[in-house]
Design a protein around this motif. Structure first.
Motif: not given
Length: 236
Positions: A185-213
C-alpha cells in the motif's frame, strides 16, 4: 533431516571403521554442524564442533574449519567478537568455502548490538560474496577507507527497518516495484526509494551486490526469527 539420518549414521560408521581419516571426517562434521543448526540441536552442534577442534592440528584446512565452527556456535549464543568472526569468515573464503564465509559474517552482523561491528561484518559478508579468492586475499581497505556506520533512519538492530525487510523479501521474490507497492500500500516510487536507500546503506556497488547481500540478511533474519540466542554449552 530424518530421512538423511540413516545415511549419516552409515557414513559415520564407515569413517570409524577406516580410523576416521581427517580429510573425510572434517567435511562430514562441518555438514553435520550445519544440519544441527538448521534443526535447532545445540548439543549435536557442540559434538560436531568438538570433533572438528580435535582434528584442528591435522592441516590448515582442518584448523580453519574448526575455528569457524567454534566461532559460529558462539555467534548463535549471542557472543560476537567481530575480529575473530571476520578472521574465521576470511579463512573459510580462502579455503574455497566462499558462501560459508559470507554467511558466517552475515549471521554475526545481525546478532550484534554494536553498530560499528555490524557495519564491518556486513561489509565483510558483501566482499566475500562478491569476490572469489585472489592474490589480495579479499583484504579490507585500511581503517581510513572503511565504510562509515549505517545512518540512523529508523533501522532495527540488524541495520534495516522492518519496512525495508518487507521490501527486500518481495524484491527477492521477483516482484516489480509496482507489484510490491500494491502489496504494501505504497507507491512504486516509494519502493524504488527504499531499494536505493538499502543499496546506499549497505555500500553495494550495484544491484547484483545488493541482491546477494539481501539474500543473506533475509535468510539469516528468518532463521533467527525467535530472537533468542542458543542456550549456553552444557557442562560435560
Amino acid at each position: 533431516m530424518a530421512r538423511l539420518a540413516p545415511y549419516l549414521r552409515e557414513g559415520a560408521a564407515l569413517l570409524d571403521r577406516l580410523g576416521s581419516p581427517t580429510l573425510w571426517s572434517v567435511p562430514l562434521h562441518w555438514s553435520g554442524l550445519h544440519a544441527a543448526i538448521l534443526t535447532g540441536e545445540p548439543t549435536a552442534a557442540d559434538d560436531h564442533v568438538a570433533a572438528l577442534l580435535a582434528a584442528a592440528e591435522h592441516s590448515r584446512y582442518a584448523g580453519v574449519v574448526a575455528a569457524a565452527a567454534e566461532s559460529w556456535v558462539e555467534v548463535l549464543r549471542g557472543v560476537v567478537d567481530p575480529v575473530r568472526v571476520e578472521a574465521a569468515a576470511r579463512g573459510l573464503h580462502d579455503t574455497g568455502l566462499c558462501w560459508d564465509g559470507a554467511r558466517l559474517a552475515g549471521q554475526a552482523a545481525i546478532r550484534t548490538a554494536d553498530r560499528r561491528a555490524m557495519t564491518t561484518l556486513l561489509e565483510c559478508a558483501r566482499v566475500l560474496q562478491g569476490r572469489s579468492g585472489g592474490a589480495t586475499g579479499g583484504q579490507r581497505p585500511s581503517d581510513g577507507a572503511t565504510a562509515t556506520p549505517v545512518a540512523a533512519a529508523g533501522p532495527t538492530q540488524q541495520g534495516l527497518s522492518d519496512r525495508e525487510y518487507e521490501v527486500a523479501e518481495l524484491v527477492l521474490a521477483g516482484l516489480t516495484y509496482r507489484e510490491i507497492g500494491d502489496r504494501l500500500f505504497i507507491s512504486a516510487k516509494t519502493v524504488e526509494h527504499h531499494v536505493a536507500r538499502m543499496r546506499n546503506r549497505l555500500h553495494c556497488a550495484n544491484r547484483a551486490e545488493l541482491l546477494a547481500l539481501l539474500r543473506t540478511m533475509v535468510a539469516d533474519r528468518a532463521s533467527d526469527a525467535a530472537g533468542q540466542p542458543w542456550p549456553q554449552r552444557s557442562a560435560r
